[in-house]
Design an enzyme around this catalytic site. Structure first.
Site, mmCIF file in Angstrom:
data_model
loop_
_atom_site.group_PDB
_atom_site.id
_atom_site.type_symbol
_atom_site.label_atom_id
_atom_site.label_comp_id
_atom_site.label_asym_id
_atom_site.label_seq_id
_atom_site.Cartn_x
_atom_site.Cartn_y
_atom_site.Cartn_z
ATOM 1 C CG PHE A 139 -1.898 1.059 1.381
ATOM 2 C CD1 PHE A 139 -3.107 0.976 0.704
ATOM 3 C CD2 PHE A 139 -1.672 2.153 2.206
ATOM 4 C CE1 PHE A 139 -4.068 1.966 0.867
ATOM 5 C CE2 PHE A 139 -2.627 3.137 2.365
ATOM 6 C CZ PHE A 139 -3.827 3.050 1.692
ATOM 7 C CD GLU A 143 3.707 11.699 -2.591
ATOM 8 O OE1 GLU A 143 4.110 12.882 -2.563
ATOM 9 O OE2 GLU A 143 2.928 11.262 -3.456
ATOM 10 C CB ALA A 146 2.360 13.797 1.356
ATOM 11 C CD GLN A 350 11.794 -0.473 35.375
ATOM 12 O OE1 GLN A 350 12.028 -0.284 34.187
ATOM 13 N NE2 GLN A 350 12.495 0.090 36.341
ATOM 14 N N GLY A 354 17.504 -6.087 34.247
ATOM 15 C CA GLY A 354 18.522 -6.032 33.208
ATOM 16 C C GLY A 354 18.284 -7.020 32.089
ATOM 17 C CD GLU A 377 -2.773 0.748 8.807
ATOM 18 O OE1 GLU A 377 -3.998 0.847 9.021
ATOM 19 O OE2 GLU A 377 -2.207 -0.323 8.550
#
Length: 399
Positions: A139, A143, A146, A350, A354, A377
């Site tokens: 699809f 741009e 745009a 969280q 680590g 979208e």
């Protein structure tokens, strides 16, 4: 090779009991869940293009892509695309594998304009191959100048004899570089702004069409910038009438925007599942992480966010399937589900400490997957504008 933990099959989600769904939806969700647990890979390797193609073929062979297009005559599951079905499919796929969700979504979004407004010849040529997983769809709307402002589109299509000559660029195009055809929107000049845009089918091997750049993002998906230079397509490749492209694009996005929220919901459900399992397994201060009141509060917030998002998603999907206008409801679903999923996934990271930011960990993968959904979208800010304007419009009509 990225490795993630395997999702636990959920043979019966409590949300399937909600009155939004019919028995066929419940059966669909349960069948897909079982298929995902058996058939989907639990991570991805370095060749994302090849994996995306393989996933499309697998989804087609298993019959899931039937729900991404409309019209049984062309391989679709029903005359009209069932919004609840595609939402359930995307939610389930996202919970197991983000690239599988992407592969399914692009087959629907990329061919959606053909399902909605294509001629019989166009539907016959493209949709059966989309359903079978034999042709990848894309699809092409955005741009460089745009994105959210579609009316600012500059890509042009000039009528020339029995065809149109396209010139310009498209960017951030999902499936760019691997798609077999692109539903592409260009300015034909029937009016100013959105009124002068038309929709075209551009096959990937069309002369004058090229992949100008492949775009790498934090959650690997096929993306590209397209360049069209004197790219000629026959008039038979126009979808709808001249100047109807903007309406066709918006109709297509209306179908699939709610499904973006459903994908975010799938990511959030997986993060909650991972967070619960981690809190039960991790020793902490002579007990387990799950025994700490702070952990329980965090999990409670995550669960409330997931269910709130699910209610908004399936309200919008149900309303659309009843033929109602869902401009506001779809925007609410996308805004809350994507923003909420970001919070849920962050909370899961969280809880992992680590380990949560270690490359290849499930929650780390989810953290990268969710970020783009708050943008594409229709970014969250655009959804806020849609909701606010619709509220004000309703208030003015009542006054």
């Amino acid at each position: 090779m990225t490795t993630v933990t395997k999702a636990s099959p959920v043979p019966h989600l409590k949300s399937l009991e909600w009155p939004f769904f019919e028995d066929r939806h419940r059966q669909l969700a349960q069948a897909l869940d079982a298929w995902c647990a058996e058939s989907l890979p639990h991570g991805h390797g370095p060749d994302v293009d090849a994996e995306c193609r393989a996933l499309v073929r697998a989804l087609g062979k298993a019959g899931w892509l039937r729900h991404a297009v409309g019209g049984p005559a062309f391989g679709g599951a029903a005359e009209q695309i069932d919004t609840r079905a595609i939402c359930l499919l995307r939610e389930t796929l996202a919970r197991y594998n983000g690239l599988a969700d992407f592969a399914f979504a692009m087959q629907g979004l990329g061919s959606g304009a053909i399902s909605l407004a294509g001629t019989t010849a166009q539907c016959q040529r493209y949709l059966p191959r989309v359903v079978a997983g034999e042709a990848l769809a894309a699809f092409a709307l955005s741009e460089p100048l745009a994105g959210s402002d579609v009316a600012a589109m500059q890509c042009s299509a000039l009528e020339d004899g029995d065809g149109y000559v396209l010139d310009g660029e498209k960017t951030w195009i999902s499936n760019g570089g691997i798609a077999d055809f692109y539903v592409l929107f260009a300015r034909t000049g029937e009016g100013e702004g959105a009124r002068g845009i038309s929709a075209f089918i551009v096959d990937a091997d069309t002369q004058g069409f090229e992949i100008a750049e492949r775009i790498d993002v934090i959650a690997p998906h096929p993306l590209a910038r397209l360049k069209l230079s004197q790219c000629r397509v026959p008039k038979s490749h126009m979808i709808g009438a001249p100047g109807e492209g903007f309406k066709i694009a918006m109709r297509t996005l209306d179908v699939f925007r709610t499904s973006v929220a459903a994908a975010a919901l799938g990511f959030a459900r997986r993060a909650l599942q991972e967070g619960v399992q981690r809190s039960l397994a991790r020793p902490m201060f002579g007990a387990h992480l799950a025994d700490l009141p702070l952990t329980q509060a965090k999990l409670a917030d995550m669960a409330c966010t997931v269910d709130s998002s699910a209610l908004l998603v399936y309200r919008a999907a149900w309303q659309r399937d009843q033929g109602q206008n869902v401009t506001r409801e779809a925007a609410m679903a996308k805004l809350m589900a994507t923003e909420g999923a970001q919070r849920v996934i962050d909370a899961a990271v969280q809880l992992f400490g680590g380990q949560g930011v270690r490359s290849g960990e499930t929650v780390e993968s989810l953290y990268r997957e969710i970020r783009a959904l708050r943008i594409y979208e229709g970014a969250s800010e655009v959804q806020q504008l849609i909701i606010g304007r619709d509220l004000l419009k309703s208030a003015r009509e009542l006054s």
